[in-house]
Design an enzyme around this catalytic site. Structure first.
Site, PDB file in Angstrom:
ATOM      1  N   LYS A   1       4.790   2.613  12.162  1.00 17.25           N
ATOM      2  CA  LYS A   1       3.390   1.762  12.397  1.00 17.25           C
ATOM      3  C   LYS A   1       3.654   0.438  13.133  1.00 17.25           C
ATOM      4  CE  LYS A   1      -0.531  -0.695  11.127  1.00 17.25           C
ATOM      5  NZ  LYS A   1       0.146  -1.957  10.782  1.00 17.25           N
ATOM      6  N   ASP A   2       4.876  -0.159  12.868  1.00 11.79           N
ATOM      7  CA  ASP A   2       5.224  -1.202  13.555  1.00 11.79           C
ATOM      8  C   ASP A   2       6.358  -0.971  14.540  1.00 11.79           C
ATOM      9  OD1 ASP A   2       3.590  -3.768  12.266  1.00 11.79           O
ATOM     10  OD2 ASP A   2       4.322  -2.265  10.897  1.00 11.79           O
TER      11      ASP A   2
ATOM     12  N   SER B   1      -2.475  -0.594   6.271  1.00 10.69           N
ATOM     13  CA  SER B   1      -2.256  -1.831   6.543  1.00 10.69           C
ATOM     14  C   SER B   1      -2.668  -3.101   5.669  1.00 10.69           C
ATOM     15  CB  SER B   1      -2.569  -2.534   8.037  1.00 10.69           C
ATOM     16  OG  SER B   1      -2.509  -4.049   8.213  1.00 10.69           O
ATOM     17  N   SER B   2      -1.855  -3.724   5.191  1.00 11.47           N
ATOM     18  CA  SER B   2      -2.173  -5.022   4.537  1.00 11.47           C
ATOM     19  C   SER B   2      -3.446  -5.859   5.056  1.00 11.47           C
ATOM     20  CB  SER B   2      -1.125  -5.925   4.023  1.00 11.47           C
ATOM     21  OG  SER B   2      -0.022  -5.188   3.569  1.00 11.47           O
TER      22      SER B   2
ATOM     23  N   GLN C   1       7.320 -15.951  11.951  1.00 14.37           N
ATOM     24  CA  GLN C   1       6.815 -15.114  12.702  1.00 14.37           C
ATOM     25  C   GLN C   1       5.452 -15.002  12.991  1.00 14.37           C
ATOM     26  OE1 GLN C   1       8.044 -11.926  10.004  1.00 14.37           O
ATOM     27  NE2 GLN C   1       6.185 -10.738  10.592  1.00 14.37           N
TER      28      GLN C   1
ATOM     29  N   GLN D   1       8.375  -3.517  16.534  1.00 15.32           N
ATOM     30  CA  GLN D   1       9.263  -4.292  15.494  1.00 15.32           C
ATOM     31  C   GLN D   1      10.436  -3.150  15.222  1.00 15.32           C
ATOM     32  OE1 GLN D   1       7.858  -6.453  11.997  1.00 15.32           O
ATOM     33  NE2 GLN D   1       8.224  -4.166  10.979  1.00 15.32           N
TER      34      GLN D   1
ATOM     35  N   HIS E   1       0.967  -1.202   0.020  1.00 16.16           N
ATOM     36  CA  HIS E   1      -0.034   0.001  -0.051  1.00 16.16           C
ATOM     37  C   HIS E   1       1.048   1.243   0.020  1.00 16.16           C
ATOM     38  CE1 HIS E   1       1.115   0.193   4.107  1.00 16.16           C
ATOM     39  NE2 HIS E   1       0.616  -1.033   4.378  1.00 16.16           N
TER      40      HIS E   1
ATOM     41  N   GLY F   1       1.812   3.314   2.063  1.00 14.34           N
ATOM     42  CA  GLY F   1       2.727   3.306   3.410  1.00 14.34           C
ATOM     43  C   GLY F   1       4.044   2.637   3.102  1.00 14.34           C
ATOM     44  N   HIS F   2       3.961   1.528   2.491  1.00 15.08           N
ATOM     45  CA  HIS F   2       5.256   0.659   1.990  1.00 15.08           C
ATOM     46  C   HIS F   2       5.819   1.750   0.770  1.00 15.08           C
ATOM     47  CE1 HIS F   2       2.495  -2.940   3.012  1.00 15.08           C
ATOM     48  NE2 HIS F   2       3.538  -3.083   3.720  1.00 15.08           N
TER      49      HIS F   2
HETATM   50  P1  AMP Z   1       4.640  -5.466   6.354  1.00 16.61           P
HETATM   51  O1  AMP Z   1       4.612  -5.672   4.735  1.00 16.61           O
HETATM   52  O2  AMP Z   1       3.315  -5.089   6.908  1.00 16.61           O
HETATM   53  O3  AMP Z   1       5.500  -6.455   7.261  1.00 16.61           O
HETATM   54  O4  AMP Z   1       5.458  -4.018   6.638  1.00 16.61           O
HETATM   55  C1  AMP Z   1       6.713  -3.767   5.831  1.00 16.61           C
HETATM   56  C2  AMP Z   1       7.189  -2.616   6.325  1.00 16.61           C
HETATM   57  O5  AMP Z   1       6.435  -1.212   5.956  1.00 16.61           O
HETATM   58  C3  AMP Z   1       7.359  -2.362   7.634  1.00 16.61           C
HETATM   59  O6  AMP Z   1       8.716  -1.722   8.083  1.00 16.61           O
HETATM   60  C4  AMP Z   1       6.356  -1.778   8.262  1.00 16.61           C
HETATM   61  O7  AMP Z   1       6.449  -1.133   9.291  1.00 16.61           O
HETATM   62  C5  AMP Z   1       6.042  -0.653   7.253  1.00 16.61           C
HETATM   63  N1  AMP Z   1       4.684  -0.491   7.178  1.00 16.61           N
HETATM   64  C6  AMP Z   1       3.463  -1.069   7.295  1.00 16.61           C
HETATM   65  N2  AMP Z   1       2.521  -0.240   7.211  1.00 16.61           N
HETATM   66  C7  AMP Z   1       2.770   1.148   7.245  1.00 16.61           C
HETATM   67  C8  AMP Z   1       2.186   2.415   7.543  1.00 16.61           C
HETATM   68  N3  AMP Z   1       0.896   2.602   7.171  1.00 16.61           N
HETATM   69  N4  AMP Z   1       2.995   3.549   7.600  1.00 16.61           N
HETATM   70  C9  AMP Z   1       4.463   3.503   7.512  1.00 16.61           C
HETATM   71  N5  AMP Z   1       5.119   2.085   7.313  1.00 16.61           N
HETATM   72  C10 AMP Z   1       4.147   1.050   7.092  1.00 16.61           C
END
Ligand code: AMP
Length: 271
Positions: free
Chosen positions: A139-140, A175-176, A51, A143, A24, A26-27
């Site tokens: 967001k995380d 978020s996904s 995980q 983590q 999305h 954010g990524h």
């Molecule tokens: P994920 O694919 O959800 O594991 O996320 C991959 C990376 O994207 C991680 O560093 C997350 O923290 C970041 N991420 C996910 N959602 C967001 C968001 N809404 N805003 C900023 N970073 C994000």
């Protein structure tokens, strides 16, 4: 990938964004930040089985590689690293990386082994991709803090960059997992962000007692949604230990179930 990374490194800095795909906006912001910091940008897409807990959503986690690849090309990524589970965890795999303490509270409490899975896969990805700068999202938050500590403790040769949370117009953190939400749950979910704004407002107005702030957040969430609260917590940003009073930098974090979907959000306040 590792051989290729060595050749990329001779030409300049490598920026890296680890993800689980189903990307999305954010990524994509993380990818754009990596683009500004580095000469080549590698994005990994890997839904990391270790995980996920046995009762969690590993199997049904959303996946769309074709779309991710298009989005990444448009956002300026150079390489997508898309390993298979058996490439990352061949038979006989036995080595894990664990950051003590920081991974135990907050999400670590209800997701036993989660951060051990995250730090193990990210260590392996760092060793394969050889990044000079690696970009994560706030967001995380837990983590990001766990990974930053791991990189420092184990001497990984990468800078860790943490970018602010990207949100939908109504405040919901992107978020996904948001695709799991029903229309009704989706309409209620922005209350999580509003509860964080309420916490900020109370603290700006002078409230320092964590218990009071957390109680107000809980009340708002329970009043305005059918969400089931996993936790609402306030911790210091160093060891992620619960605080009684807001002093210095404090992470306010929450996890709430909407049906089977667990959403997280957080904010950092300075008092
Ligand atoms: P994920 O694919 O959800 O594991 O996320 C991959 C990376 O994207 C991680 O560093 C997350 O923290 C970041 N991420 C996910 N959602 C967001 C968001 N809404 N805003 C900023 N970073 C994000």
């Amino acid at each position: 990938m590792q051989r290729f990374a060595r050749s990329l490194k001779r030409r300049g800095r490598i920026g890296f964004v680890p993800t689980m795909g189903f990307l999305h906006a954010g990524h994509l912001r993380l990818v754009q930040a990596a683009r500004r910091q580095a000469d080549s940008v590698v994005v990994s897409i890997f839904v990391n089985p270790i995980q996920f807990g046995p009762k969690e959503d590993f199997r049904r986690y959303p996946r769309d590689f074709a779309q991710d690849r298009r989005l990444l090309a448009a956002a300026g990524a150079d390489i997508v690293f898309y390993p298979r589970v058996e490439d990352m965890y061949p038979a006989g795999f036995a080595t894990y990386v664990e950051v003590e303490r920081l991974g135990e509270g907050l999400c670590g409490k209800s997701r036993a082994g989660h951060f051990r899975g995250v730090t193990t896969v990210v260590s392996k990805l760092f060793n394969i991709v050889l990044p000079d700068v690696s970009v994560f999202g706030a967001k995380d938050a837990q983590q990001a803090f766990v990974i930053r500590r791991m990189a420092r403790d184990l001497g990984f040769h990468t800078k860790i960059l943490i970018l602010p949370t990207a949100r939908e117009k109504d405040g919901l953190a992107m978020s996904s997992r948001n695709v799991y939400l029903s229309a009704e749950q989706r309409a209620q979910a922005p209350v999580l962000h509003r509860s964080l704004l309420l916490a900020r407002r109370l603290i700006v107005q002078g409230e320092r007692r964590a218990a009071r702030v957390k109680a107000a957040m809980r009340r708002l969430i329970l009043r305005e949604s059918d969400g089931r609260i996993d936790y609402v917590e306030m911790v210091d940003t160093d060891e992620l230990r619960p605080v009684r009073m807001v002093k210095g930098e404090t992470l306010i974090a929450l996890a709430v179930f909407f049906g089977r979907t667990r959403l997280i959000d957080n904010t950092i306040v300075r008092a």
